[in-house]
Scaffold this motif. Structure first.
Motif: not given
Length: 443
Positions: A81-86, A128-137, A395-406
């Motif tokens: 979910a955290g990865i999806a958010a970024v 459920n988890a799927a709905g939560f992950i999709i919402s954060r995305l 700016g997208s590089g920031g999100n890619v870095g956040g996703a990869i790092t998490q």
């Protein structure tokens, strides 16, 4: 060249500017306590929109201990979910860069926070988890507001103060990641005390950030304009502004190596900030056995430091430029981001002491967020033809870095959270060395 225009002087065409302007009618000074159109209204609406995006994106993180128990989420679910958010904003930020170059920042911000508000409302329906992950995305798409925010400030402020303007707008917007740590537990507690059970209270709480986004969408479209001289559509129709976009705009961004160096390195200043915003509330709750409200307040300190830390990065960038030119901006950026990586490493080594963790967290947040402000003191000078697109890639590089790092350090490798902080610090210091390859002969 800065003109002799004075405050309040009427320009040809009847336009009156409340701030001194240059020959392009960009403001030559920053006065954050002003709200007058066009410069300062654009500044305040841009940072407020980005603030709202951060509040909504990290509101679930602030209530994770409650949501986790209600939806029976596993550690992997929380990480995904955290990865999806970024991740949501990666393509959206690049797309936003092209969009604002063509249609202007006002429509960019209005569409971004307006179209993602329903996703914030709908997270209340998750079971459920799927709905939560999709919402954060889908909520994460709102972080593309950052590109329009930076583009708008670059369009309104002269190069002498653009670093400060960009850093103030982005820093105060990023502060939403900390503010939501205060806000959401308070809203949740208030709803519980009003008589709603906890499994319903967290759902009602999301109506607050969602409604704020709707309000800001209306204000942005009604109260501001794209450029000092008017809106994109009107200026293009009158012939006062050339029609942009097309392959030349993309080529100016894609084939400039500085775009890619900044994109990579921004992944380990803003990307680190995104990761910390995602994991810190739960870390405080679990590692130090705090209650939800106290954990949220302590975690919020990291984001709230943006009140002055990222803006001070922009000021440092402008100051170093006046003294040493573009090399001054780059050396200050490299030094500050490297120190951020060092203190991230140290925070992972002090996980047995809440006091030591908080002391290092404050210092870490200052350097991490200052480096974000310093980065966008450099970005406006990469390509004037494609400022929005370059901002989108970086700016997208920031999100890619956040996703990869998490994903690497906090989800899939089995590392503990303190170990994740240690390795994230090491990675930051290593990647930051790429700044030293950049050269700006024209500056």
């Amino acid at each position: 060249m800065v003109s002799n225009v004075k405050e309040g002087l009427e320009m040809p065409g009847g336009t009156i500017f409340k701030l001194p302007v240059d020959t392009e009618h960009k403001a030559t000074i920053m006065r954050p306590w002003y709200f007058a159109r066009p410069h300062m209204s654009a500044f305040h609406l841009s940072w407020l929109a980005f603030f709202a995006a951060f509040v909504s994106t990290f509101a679930p993180a602030a209530l994770l201990p409650v949501i986790r128990d209600n939806l029976d989420l596993t550690k992997t679910d929380l990480g995904n979910a955290g990865i999806a958010a970024v991740c949501g904003a990666i393509a959206a930020r690049v797309g936003m860069g092209s969009f604002v170059d063509t249609y202007g920042p006002r429509f960019g911000i209005g569409l971004c926070i307006g179209l993602t508000a329903p996703a914030v409302y709908c997270i209340a329906l998750c079971s459920n988890a799927a709905g939560f992950i999709i919402s954060r995305l889908f909520i994460g798409f709102s972080l593309a507001t950052f590109v329009a925010c930076q583009f708008w400030c670059t369009s309104m402020f002269n190069t002498k103060v653009v670093g400060t303007a960009n850093a103030l707008a982005a820093g105060w917007g990023n502060m939403g990641g900390g503010f939501t740590g205060f806000l959401m537990p308070l809203v949740f507690d208030g709803i519980v005390h009003a008589g709603s059970p906890g499994f319903q209270a967290w759902r009602w709480a999301f109506f607050v950030p969602a409604s704020f986004q709707v309000l800001l969408t209306i204000c942005t479209m009604a109260l501001a304009q794209d450029l000092p001289d008017g809106n994109y559509a009107a200026l293009k129709k009158s012939g006062a502004m050339a029609k942009g976009g097309g392959w030349n705009t993309w080529k100016a961004a894609l084939f400039n190596y500085r775009t890619w160096v900044m994109t990579l390195c921004y992944g380990y200043c803003f990307g680190v900030e995104l990761t910390v915003d995602n994991v810190l509330p739960q870390y405080m709750y679990d590692q130090f056995h705090l209650d939800l409200h106290i954990a949220g307040v302590l975690a919020a300190i990291f984001g709230m430091m943006n009140l002055f830390s990222r803006p001070s990065g922009g000021w440092i960038s402008d100051f170093m430029s006046r003294k040493f030119g573009m090399r001054g901006r780059i050396w200050a950026l490299w030094t500050t981001q490297t120190l951020g990586g060092l203190f991230c490493l140290l925070m992972g080594l002090t996980s047995n002491s809440l006091g030591a963790t908080m002391a290092i967290l404050v210092i870490f947040s200052i350097f991490c967020q200052q480096s974000c402000g310093l980065a966008f003191g450099v970005v406006p000078f990469i390509s004037k033809r494609s400022t929005g697109l370059v901002s989108g890639f970086v700016g997208s590089g920031g999100n890619v870095g956040g996703a990869i790092t998490q994903a690497i350090f906090f989800t899939y490798t089995g590392l503990s959270t303190p170990q994740g902080f240690q390795w994230m610090g090491v990675m930051t210091m290593a990647v930051t060395t790429f700044y030293l390859t950049m050269y700006f002969p024209m500056w």
